[in-house]
Design a protein around this motif. Structure first.
Motif, PDB file in Angstrom:
ATOM      1  N   GLN A 108       0.785  -1.234   0.000  1.00 35.28           N
ATOM      2  CA  GLN A 108       0.000   0.000   0.000  1.00 35.28           C
ATOM      3  C   GLN A 108       0.820   1.288   0.000  1.00 35.28           C
ATOM      4  O   GLN A 108       0.422   2.276  -0.591  1.00 35.28           O
ATOM      5  CB  GLN A 108      -0.909   0.032   1.255  1.00 35.28           C
ATOM      6  CG  GLN A 108      -1.949  -1.067   1.284  1.00 35.28           C
ATOM      7  CD  GLN A 108      -3.040  -0.845   0.254  1.00 35.28           C
ATOM      8  OE1 GLN A 108      -3.590   0.229   0.154  1.00 35.28           O
ATOM      9  NE2 GLN A 108      -3.330  -1.867  -0.532  1.00 35.28           N
ATOM     10  N   VAL A 109       1.930   1.281   0.734  1.00 32.07           N
ATOM     11  CA  VAL A 109       2.667   2.540   0.944  1.00 32.07           C
ATOM     12  C   VAL A 109       4.058   2.473   0.319  1.00 32.07           C
ATOM     13  O   VAL A 109       4.822   1.538   0.556  1.00 32.07           O
ATOM     14  CB  VAL A 109       2.790   2.858   2.454  1.00 32.07           C
ATOM     15  CG1 VAL A 109       3.614   4.119   2.669  1.00 32.07           C
ATOM     16  CG2 VAL A 109       1.412   3.024   3.079  1.00 32.07           C
TER      17      VAL A 109
ATOM     18  N   PHE B 141      -4.349  10.090   4.249  1.00 27.81           N
ATOM     19  CA  PHE B 141      -4.156   8.640   4.107  1.00 27.81           C
ATOM     20  C   PHE B 141      -2.973   8.178   4.956  1.00 27.81           C
ATOM     21  O   PHE B 141      -3.049   7.186   5.673  1.00 27.81           O
ATOM     22  CB  PHE B 141      -3.907   8.307   2.626  1.00 27.81           C
ATOM     23  CG  PHE B 141      -3.448   6.907   2.377  1.00 27.81           C
ATOM     24  CD1 PHE B 141      -4.326   5.841   2.493  1.00 27.81           C
ATOM     25  CD2 PHE B 141      -2.130   6.638   2.028  1.00 27.81           C
ATOM     26  CE1 PHE B 141      -3.907   4.545   2.267  1.00 27.81           C
ATOM     27  CE2 PHE B 141      -1.699   5.342   1.802  1.00 27.81           C
ATOM     28  CZ  PHE B 141      -2.592   4.295   1.920  1.00 27.81           C
ATOM     29  N   THR B 142      -1.858   8.930   4.901  1.00 32.54           N
ATOM     30  CA  THR B 142      -0.650   8.467   5.598  1.00 32.54           C
ATOM     31  C   THR B 142      -0.713   8.735   7.104  1.00 32.54           C
ATOM     32  O   THR B 142      -0.108   8.021   7.881  1.00 32.54           O
ATOM     33  CB  THR B 142       0.619   9.118   5.007  1.00 32.54           C
ATOM     34  OG1 THR B 142       0.361  10.485   4.771  1.00 32.54           O
ATOM     35  CG2 THR B 142       1.042   8.450   3.727  1.00 32.54           C
TER      36      THR B 142
ATOM     37  N   SER C 235       4.465  18.305   0.737  1.00 33.49           N
ATOM     38  CA  SER C 235       5.194  17.570  -0.301  1.00 33.49           C
ATOM     39  C   SER C 235       4.755  17.861  -1.735  1.00 33.49           C
ATOM     40  O   SER C 235       5.342  17.347  -2.682  1.00 33.49           O
ATOM     41  CB  SER C 235       5.205  16.068  -0.010  1.00 33.49           C
ATOM     42  OG  SER C 235       3.950  15.653   0.405  1.00 33.49           O
TER      43      SER C 235
ATOM     44  N   LEU D 219      -1.326  10.408  -5.908  1.00 30.71           N
ATOM     45  CA  LEU D 219      -2.771  10.183  -5.996  1.00 30.71           C
ATOM     46  C   LEU D 219      -3.004   8.797  -5.402  1.00 30.71           C
ATOM     47  O   LEU D 219      -2.592   7.785  -5.985  1.00 30.71           O
ATOM     48  CB  LEU D 219      -3.234  10.258  -7.457  1.00 30.71           C
ATOM     49  CG  LEU D 219      -4.648   9.772  -7.759  1.00 30.71           C
ATOM     50  CD1 LEU D 219      -5.683  10.439  -6.869  1.00 30.71           C
ATOM     51  CD2 LEU D 219      -4.997  10.029  -9.227  1.00 30.71           C
ATOM     52  N   ALA D 220      -3.617   8.782  -4.207  1.00 29.75           N
ATOM     53  CA  ALA D 220      -3.841   7.506  -3.510  1.00 29.75           C
ATOM     54  C   ALA D 220      -5.343   7.330  -3.313  1.00 29.75           C
ATOM     55  O   ALA D 220      -6.036   6.833  -4.198  1.00 29.75           O
ATOM     56  CB  ALA D 220      -3.076   7.507  -2.193  1.00 29.75           C
ATOM     57  N   THR D 221      -5.868   7.795  -2.168  1.00 34.10           N
ATOM     58  CA  THR D 221      -7.324   7.729  -1.987  1.00 34.10           C
ATOM     59  C   THR D 221      -8.024   8.885  -2.712  1.00 34.10           C
ATOM     60  O   THR D 221      -9.243   8.879  -2.866  1.00 34.10           O
ATOM     61  CB  THR D 221      -7.711   7.832  -0.497  1.00 34.10           C
ATOM     62  OG1 THR D 221      -7.369   9.146  -0.025  1.00 34.10           O
ATOM     63  CG2 THR D 221      -6.987   6.788   0.348  1.00 34.10           C
TER      64      THR D 221
ATOM     65  N   LYS E 211      -1.084   5.607  -7.338  1.00 37.71           N
ATOM     66  CA  LYS E 211      -1.215   4.207  -6.955  1.00 37.71           C
ATOM     67  C   LYS E 211      -2.558   3.758  -7.515  1.00 37.71           C
ATOM     68  O   LYS E 211      -3.611   3.963  -6.893  1.00 37.71           O
ATOM     69  CB  LYS E 211      -1.108   4.062  -5.446  1.00 37.71           C
ATOM     70  CG  LYS E 211       0.315   4.372  -4.944  1.00 37.71           C
ATOM     71  CD  LYS E 211       0.474   4.118  -3.458  1.00 37.71           C
ATOM     72  CE  LYS E 211      -0.291   5.140  -2.667  1.00 37.71           C
ATOM     73  NZ  LYS E 211      -0.229   4.939  -1.215  1.00 37.71           N
TER      74      LYS E 211
ATOM     75  N   ASP F  91       2.032  15.243  -5.038  1.00 36.99           N
ATOM     76  CA  ASP F  91       3.009  14.164  -5.161  1.00 36.99           C
ATOM     77  C   ASP F  91       2.358  12.808  -5.433  1.00 36.99           C
ATOM     78  O   ASP F  91       2.784  12.077  -6.311  1.00 36.99           O
ATOM     79  CB  ASP F  91       3.921  14.102  -3.905  1.00 36.99           C
ATOM     80  CG  ASP F  91       3.156  13.872  -2.600  1.00 36.99           C
ATOM     81  OD1 ASP F  91       1.924  14.072  -2.562  1.00 36.99           O
ATOM     82  OD2 ASP F  91       3.811  13.497  -1.603  1.00 36.99           O
TER      83      ASP F  91
ATOM     84  N   ASN G 126      10.275  13.239  -1.524  1.00 38.54           N
ATOM     85  CA  ASN G 126       9.562  14.029  -0.515  1.00 38.54           C
ATOM     86  C   ASN G 126      10.245  14.188   0.851  1.00 38.54           C
ATOM     87  O   ASN G 126       9.581  14.489   1.839  1.00 38.54           O
ATOM     88  CB  ASN G 126       8.105  13.550  -0.357  1.00 38.54           C
ATOM     89  CG  ASN G 126       8.009  12.117   0.102  1.00 38.54           C
ATOM     90  OD1 ASN G 126       9.005  11.542   0.524  1.00 38.54           O
ATOM     91  ND2 ASN G 126       6.827  11.544   0.034  1.00 38.54           N
TER      92      ASN G 126
ATOM     93  N   ASP H 202      -8.297  11.913  -1.564  1.00 37.04           N
ATOM     94  CA  ASP H 202      -8.924  12.879  -0.655  1.00 37.04           C
ATOM     95  C   ASP H 202      -8.253  14.255  -0.689  1.00 37.04           C
ATOM     96  O   ASP H 202      -8.929  15.285  -0.663  1.00 37.04           O
ATOM     97  CB  ASP H 202      -8.927  12.343   0.778  1.00 37.04           C
ATOM     98  CG  ASP H 202      -9.931  11.209   0.936  1.00 37.04           C
ATOM     99  OD1 ASP H 202     -10.783  11.046   0.041  1.00 37.04           O
ATOM    100  OD2 ASP H 202      -9.850  10.482   1.941  1.00 37.04           O
ATOM    101  N   ALA H 203      -6.919  14.268  -0.747  1.00 38.97           N
ATOM    102  CA  ALA H 203      -6.213  15.559  -0.780  1.00 38.97           C
ATOM    103  C   ALA H 203      -6.591  16.326  -2.043  1.00 38.97           C
ATOM    104  O   ALA H 203      -6.889  17.528  -2.001  1.00 38.97           O
ATOM    105  CB  ALA H 203      -4.705  15.333  -0.724  1.00 38.97           C
TER     106      ALA H 203
HETATM  107  P1  5GP Z   1      -4.587  10.805  -0.906  1.00 39.39           P
HETATM  108  O1  5GP Z   1      -4.898   9.510  -0.211  1.00 39.39           O
HETATM  109  O2  5GP Z   1      -5.423  11.923  -0.384  1.00 39.39           O
HETATM  110  O3  5GP Z   1      -4.704  10.643  -2.413  1.00 39.39           O
HETATM  111  O4  5GP Z   1      -3.068  11.142  -0.588  1.00 39.39           O
HETATM  112  C1  5GP Z   1      -2.770  12.143   0.339  1.00 39.39           C
HETATM  113  C2  5GP Z   1      -1.307  12.322   0.560  1.00 39.39           C
HETATM  114  O5  5GP Z   1      -0.809  11.205   1.256  1.00 39.39           O
HETATM  115  C3  5GP Z   1      -0.442  12.446  -0.687  1.00 39.39           C
HETATM  116  O6  5GP Z   1      -0.380  13.754  -1.155  1.00 39.39           O
HETATM  117  C4  5GP Z   1       0.899  11.984  -0.146  1.00 39.39           C
HETATM  118  O7  5GP Z   1       1.571  13.065   0.460  1.00 39.39           O
HETATM  119  C5  5GP Z   1       0.512  10.970   0.901  1.00 39.39           C
HETATM  120  N1  5GP Z   1       0.606   9.601   0.380  1.00 39.39           N
HETATM  121  C6  5GP Z   1      -0.386   8.810  -0.062  1.00 39.39           C
HETATM  122  N2  5GP Z   1       0.088   7.595  -0.387  1.00 39.39           N
HETATM  123  C7  5GP Z   1       1.421   7.640  -0.173  1.00 39.39           C
HETATM  124  C8  5GP Z   1       2.490   6.669  -0.319  1.00 39.39           C
HETATM  125  O8  5GP Z   1       2.321   5.514  -0.741  1.00 39.39           O
HETATM  126  N3  5GP Z   1       3.739   7.089   0.015  1.00 39.39           N
HETATM  127  C9  5GP Z   1       3.997   8.352   0.481  1.00 39.39           C
HETATM  128  N4  5GP Z   1       5.261   8.656   0.758  1.00 39.39           N
HETATM  129  N5  5GP Z   1       3.022   9.272   0.650  1.00 39.39           N
HETATM  130  C10 5GP Z   1       1.753   8.914   0.328  1.00 39.39           C
END
Ligand code: 5GP
Length: 194
Positions: free
Chosen positions: A18-19, A99-100, A60, A127-129, A156, A125, A27, A131-132
């Motif tokens: 996941q991470v 998310f983190t 970041s 795109l995961a969930t 991701k 930096d 970053n 939300d940002a």
């Molecule tokens: P979101 O889940 O909102 O798309 O991601 C929010 C923020 O979480 C991202 O801008 C990034 O800073 C951090 N993030 C999400 N997934 C990862 C990951 O796999 N690795 C790292 N280093 N940061 C992450």
């Protein structure tokens, strides 16, 4: 972006499925040359669309917004997570779940720096969930500005972020799209050979 895919393979560390840890080049310690190339790649993708401002979220996203803004010749604005005492003017404020960090916090942009006439490119930096980026998109909506698109450095693709953002109709461009990963392997959705 082949340069980025190669670097993720070389120096990225998948802590689990996941991470992804990229703090040796993206970053925490930052490869400045790679960052400038990332900015050029976003500018090449969105530059024809009359972008007037690049928007990101601290911390970041800031260097990628800077690199993109330099390539486009426009200012960038970053949403702030803490309300500074100097931030006295009216704000657009939205909640974002991290998310983190596993917590929800407010992010704000001064109304002075995003206006209805703006054409905004959002960059971040990861795109995961999503939300940002959804939070930043909401800030653009509140300002009445036009959202040109979203640029993510690393997507991701196995997480739900892209689908959530695409449902809003926005154009998304990610420079490296990870299909799956583990400490032993890294697979991209579009393997780049050039
Ligand atoms: P979101 O889940 O909102 O798309 O991601 C929010 C923020 O979480 C991202 O801008 C990034 O800073 C951090 N993030 C999400 N997934 C990862 C990951 O796999 N690795 C790292 N280093 N940061 C992450």
């Amino acid at each position: 972006m082949k340069l980025l895919q190669d670097r993720i393979r070389q120096d990225g560390v998948a802590l689990n499925g996941q991470v992804l840890k990229v703090d040796s080049f993206l970053n925490h310690q930052v490869d400045a040359g790679l960052t400038m190339e990332i900015g050029k790649a976003f500018a090449a993708e969105f530059g024809a669309q009359g972008v007037t401002k690049v928007l990101t979220i601290e911390a970041s996203g800031i260097h990628f917004a800077l690199a993109t803004a330099v390539a486009l010749g426009v200012p960038f604005v970053y949403a702030k997570k803490k309300k500074a005492v100097t931030l006295t003017e009216d704000l657009y404020t939205v909640p974002v779940h991290s998310f983190t960090r596993g917590e929800t916090f407010n992010v704000s942009v001064s109304k002075r720096y995003l206006q209805a006439e703006d054409r905004v490119l959002i960059v971040d930096d990861f795109l995961a969930t999503g939300d940002a980026l959804l939070g930043l998109q909401e800030i653009v909506r509140l300002s009445g500005a036009h959202l040109v698109g979203i640029g993510a450095v690393i997507e991701k693709s196995f997480q739900e972020g892209r689908a959530k953002l695409e449902a809003t109709g926005v154009k998304i461009h990610s420079l490296a799209r990870i299909k799956s990963m583990s400490p032993e392997h890294m697979e991209f959705l579009e393997e780049e050979s050039l």
